[in-house]
Write an enzyme that holds these catalytic residues in place. Structure first.
Site, PDB file in Angstrom:
ATOM      1  N   ASP A   1       0.953  -1.280  -0.032  1.00 18.07           N
ATOM      2  CA  ASP A   1      -0.047   0.015  -0.095  1.00 18.07           C
ATOM      3  C   ASP A   1       0.922   1.214   0.159  1.00 18.07           C
ATOM      4  O   ASP A   1       1.985   1.395  -0.644  1.00 18.07           O
ATOM      5  CB  ASP A   1      -0.972  -0.024   1.190  1.00 18.07           C
ATOM      6  CG  ASP A   1      -2.281   0.720   0.912  1.00 18.07           C
ATOM      7  OD1 ASP A   1      -2.302   1.796   0.747  1.00 18.07           O
ATOM      8  OD2 ASP A   1      -3.470  -0.118   0.935  1.00 18.07           O
TER       9      ASP A   1
ATOM     10  N   HIS B   1      -3.836   6.153   3.273  1.00 17.63           N
ATOM     11  CA  HIS B   1      -4.402   4.931   2.915  1.00 17.63           C
ATOM     12  C   HIS B   1      -3.854   3.574   3.333  1.00 17.63           C
ATOM     13  O   HIS B   1      -4.599   2.940   4.061  1.00 17.63           O
ATOM     14  CB  HIS B   1      -4.244   4.970   1.368  1.00 17.63           C
ATOM     15  CG  HIS B   1      -5.159   4.171   0.546  1.00 17.63           C
ATOM     16  ND1 HIS B   1      -4.708   2.724   0.449  1.00 17.63           N
ATOM     17  CD2 HIS B   1      -6.375   4.117   0.138  1.00 17.63           C
ATOM     18  CE1 HIS B   1      -5.718   2.033  -0.239  1.00 17.63           C
ATOM     19  NE2 HIS B   1      -6.701   2.844  -0.705  1.00 17.63           N
TER      20      HIS B   1
ATOM     21  N   SER C   1     -11.064  -0.528  -1.325  1.00 22.51           N
ATOM     22  CA  SER C   1      -9.909  -0.318  -0.591  1.00 22.51           C
ATOM     23  C   SER C   1     -10.141  -0.777   1.068  1.00 22.51           C
ATOM     24  O   SER C   1      -9.043  -1.055   1.678  1.00 22.51           O
ATOM     25  CB  SER C   1      -8.985   0.850  -0.638  1.00 22.51           C
ATOM     26  OG  SER C   1      -8.356   1.016  -1.917  1.00 22.51           O
TER      27      SER C   1
END
Length: 774
Positions: free
Chosen positions: A138, A201, A528
């Site tokens: 990620d 994220h 996600s």
């Protein structure tokens, strides 16, 4: 200012175009990945091999050395290098090369969510979570977050072979490894040259999968509760491949190469491509195939290009593909007008105006004429189009969804936006805001136009119960599978809407990229977010059954999933696959549909791959024989998908084998639920086992009349014994509503007759506009 920037962009575009006409484009070096399959069995240096190949292509040892970026060799064979078009052609013809792939960019695709699934704190605390390592590919991680505390955690398990790289970054007994990759060697000035997360994220996904329990976590006062991952005591290994510019293919493969060799147990990948690629041109499909060979399950996001058909990403059958669905909590904020009208809208609004009303204006009446804006542009409240003289100190009604920056930059107090296309998830903004329906927006506009001094206020956000949950969210990508229509994708759905989890404090907390506030926990949506829920669930099953294969873990999650209400979802299994994950049930599924590398090789043979290619991939003497091109009916998959060409009869025969992982002496009886359009027979219909680990096979035959323009029809086959309910969905289809065919502009859905798909997916997020990351 906006117009000046537009003219500058136009000018630079024309200059670059002119320069490109005069360049020798074949001599420009660009990063490519050369994929060569399995590592050589003999004791050779793959780096030396790769250098020799580049030297042969370039004619110079020094040029070869300068060109090489990565040499993959810990878990599979390949390399990344800067190559001209001519060099690409030469390398492509070399022995052992499966594919040469341009280094394109892929995109990044919980206080309440785990409890919503009936998986609260204290579930089976005896499971050996501390031995399980979740690899997260990620944007990196924020190691100081409370979600990654290693309090009372023992040292990493002995199997761990990873490393902790980068300056200004420290691992601990929770985050036991961290690496970063940047094949393009480009860094924005806000980014860290380390595994540290500047985007948020990766921190969010890692904490969702395996974050520690953190009481009192909230987003600026909203959604207060205990934030935790699915396996709070599991270890995390971080592989940072995504930057502000995207996630490069070469970096993703390098991360897989390391993660597999480092010793992770589950790999979580919340990113993907907008376009479907051949299995051995897709970095996630390649990496996850080799992970599967080493006993590692890859969980990945389905994509955010819904609700359009054939947009599902990450569709390789050896991975777990996860759609996104709602939980039983919504985020709303009310706009209250001076005439007493109240309009409820979706918004994660932490701003409290204390009931104070402010002047309310229409964006069309606040055009910044100095820069050439007019009411047609300012009605949408686009940044730069708003006059601060008109907006300052006021609430502005805008006729579309935007990130609020247009009002913020013009010194406005807040914004009420009218937009009906998004009704099932909310965003957070840099100022008081709410998003009401277009219909309600007309009432607001009527009030503004009919009142001398219109006023309004925006109330702080609330979190009412969503009684309709779970429902697959609109942005979640839909099936069918664009490459193998007889393999149902997505596999499952999991919470992916308005999820609270850890965040990087240097990353903007709202959808406006220049928001300077700082938070430790944030609420965002996307597949996600659903992917790490499934990753955490898979790690939970792995902790209970360390010897189970990736296919067995995946099967357990699929066959025990909660059945979704088909009345709420027109796309049926193309939206939610087998159903909503149920981690508690998955540790005791009764039966599993297991599959090995050999099974996937057989599948690849039947879908058109030849013996030469597959031997390079596997590194052994695999042979394709008796192939029936285009069908994957016999892959031991925990679902059934039958694509029927238009005008042909419904007919398919599927062979399956189940392994008993429940009680030793057990008898499972099958039942079939199907629509009346076709018939299904299961033979034998009763399976009796006398031992754990015993295998039994059965055949499913589907027959029916000729069909044309028939959307998805779905049913299910269920095997029952005692408390065990082993359910597999079954779909038949030959028409996909909303999927255009045979267009000439590159946006066609052409997969269905065994042709490679070329569709355009659209992100629900725009970094500098409407919404953040996939």
């Amino acid at each position: 200012m906006a117009m000046t920037r537009l003219l500058w962009l136009l000018y630079t575009s024309l200059v670059l175009s002119a320069l490109s006409l005069n360049c020798h484009c074949s001599e420009i070096k660009k990063v490519h990945v050369v994929y060569m399959g399995e590592r050589p069995q003999e004791d050779v240096s793959v780096a030396s091999m790769h250098h020799a190949m580049l030297k042969n292509a370039m004619g110079s040892a020094s040029s070869a050395k300068e060109s090489l970026i990565y040499s993959y060799g810990r878990s599979f064979n390949g390399f990344a290098a800067k190559l001209t078009n001519d060099e690409v052609a030469k390398v492509s013809e070399m022995e052992g090369v499966i594919s040469v792939i341009p280094n394109h960019k892929l995109k990044l695709h919980t206080t309440r969510s785990w409890d919503f699934m009936g998986f609260g704190t204290g579930n089976d605390g005896n499971l050996q979570e501390g031995d399980v390592i979740v690899g997260v590919i990620d944007t990196g991680i924020w190691p100081e977050s409370d979600s990654f505390s290693d309090k009372d955690m023992s040292p990493p398990p002995a199997k761990w072979k990873g490393a902790c790289q980068g300056a200004n970054f420290t691992c601990n007994n929770k985050i036991i490894g961290a690496r970063f990759y940047n094949s393009e060697n480009y860094y924005d000035n806000t980014e860290f040259k380390s595994p540290r997360d500047s985007i948020g994220h990766g921190t969010h996904t890692a904490s969702t999968a395996a974050g520690r329990e953190v009481p009192g976590a909230n987003y600026l006062g909203l959604a207060d509760g205990i934030a935790r991952g699915g396996v709070p005591n599991a270890r995390i290994a971080v592989y940072k491949v995504c930057w502000d510019s995207g996630c490069a293919l070469a970096d993703i493969l390098a991360a897989f190469d390391d993660a597999i060799a480092d010793g992770v147990d589950i790999i979580s990948v919340s990113l993907g491509s907008d376009w479907p690629y051949d299995y051995f041109e897709d970095p996630i499909a390649i990496g996850s195939f080799h992970a599967m060979k080493y006993g590692i399950l890859t969980s990945n996001s389905a994509g955010n290009s819904g609700p359009f058909a054939v947009t599902v990403s990450n569709f390789a059958p050896w991975t777990l593909t996860v759609a996104a669905s709602t939980i039983d909590r919504k985020f709303v904020s009310q706009a209250v007008l001076g005439n007493g009208q109240i309009f409820s809208g979706l918004s994660i609004n932490n701003f409290d105006l204390n009931g104070t009303s402010y002047p309310l204006i229409w964006g069309g009446d606040a055009a910044n004429y100095t820069v050439g804006a007019d009411p047609e542009s300012s009605r949408y409240c686009i940044p730069g189009a708003m006059s601060s003289d008109e907006v300052q100190g006021k609430i502005v009604f805008c006729e579309t969804l935007w990130d609020g920056s247009g009002i913020l930059l013009a010194n406005g107090v807040g914004t009420v936006m009218a937009y009906s296309s998004i009704t099932d998830f909310a965003f957070n903004y840099p100022l008081p805001a709410t998003v009401i329906s277009t219909e309600d927006g007309l009432k607001v506009l009527d009030y503004i136009r009919s009142t001398d001094n219109p006023i309004a206020t925006i109330l702080v956000g609330e979190t009412p119960k969503d009684v309709m949950a779970p429902v697959v969210v609109s942005f979640s990508s839909r099936g069918p599978n664009p490459m193998s229509p007889d393999i149902l994708k997505p596999d499952v759905t999991a919470p992916g809407v308005d999820i609270l989890a850890a965040w990087s404090p240097v990353s903007p907390p709202s959808v406006y990229y220049a928001d300077t506030r700082s938070v430790n926990y944030n609420i965002i949506s996307g597949t996600s977010m659903s992917c790490p829920h499934a990753s955490g669930a898979a790690a939970y099953v792995k902790a209970a059954h360390p010897d189970w294969s990736p296919a067995a873990i995946k099967s357990a999650l699929m066959t025990t999933a909660y059945v979704m209400d088909s009345r709420k979802q027109v796309d049926l299994e193309f939206a939610y696959g087998s159903g909503h994950i149920n981690p508690s049930a998955a540790v005791n599924p009764g039966l599993v549909f297991d599959a090995s590398e050999a099974d996937y090789i057989d599948f690849l043979c039947k879908t058109g791959y030849n013996t030469t290619t597959l031997r390079l991939v596997t590194g052994d003497n695999s042979t394709c024989t008796n192939t029936l091109l285009g069908r994957g009916w016999d892959l031991n998959y925990p679902s059934f998908s039958l694509y029927v060409k238009d005008g042909e009869q419904i007919m398919g025969v599927f062979n399956r084998t189940v392994t008993n992982v429940g009680e030793p002496n057990s008898t499972y009886v099958s039942s079939v639920y199907i629509p009346t359009t076709f018939s299904v027979t299961v033979e034998p219909s009763v399976l009796s086992f006398s031992a754990v680990g015993e295998k039994k096979s059965f055949t499913v035959k589907i027959t029916g009349p000729k069909i044309s323009q028939q959307p998805i029809m779905s049913g299910a086959i269920t095997w029952k014994y005692g408390v065990h309910v082993v359910r597999t969905p079954l779909v038949v289809y030959n028409y996909i509503p909303g999927a255009p065919y045979n267009l000439d502009d590159g946006s066609t859905y052409s997969m269905i007759n065994n042709k490679k798909a070329t569709f355009r997916g659209s992100s629900i997020y725009h970094k500098n506009g409407i919404i953040g990351y996939n």
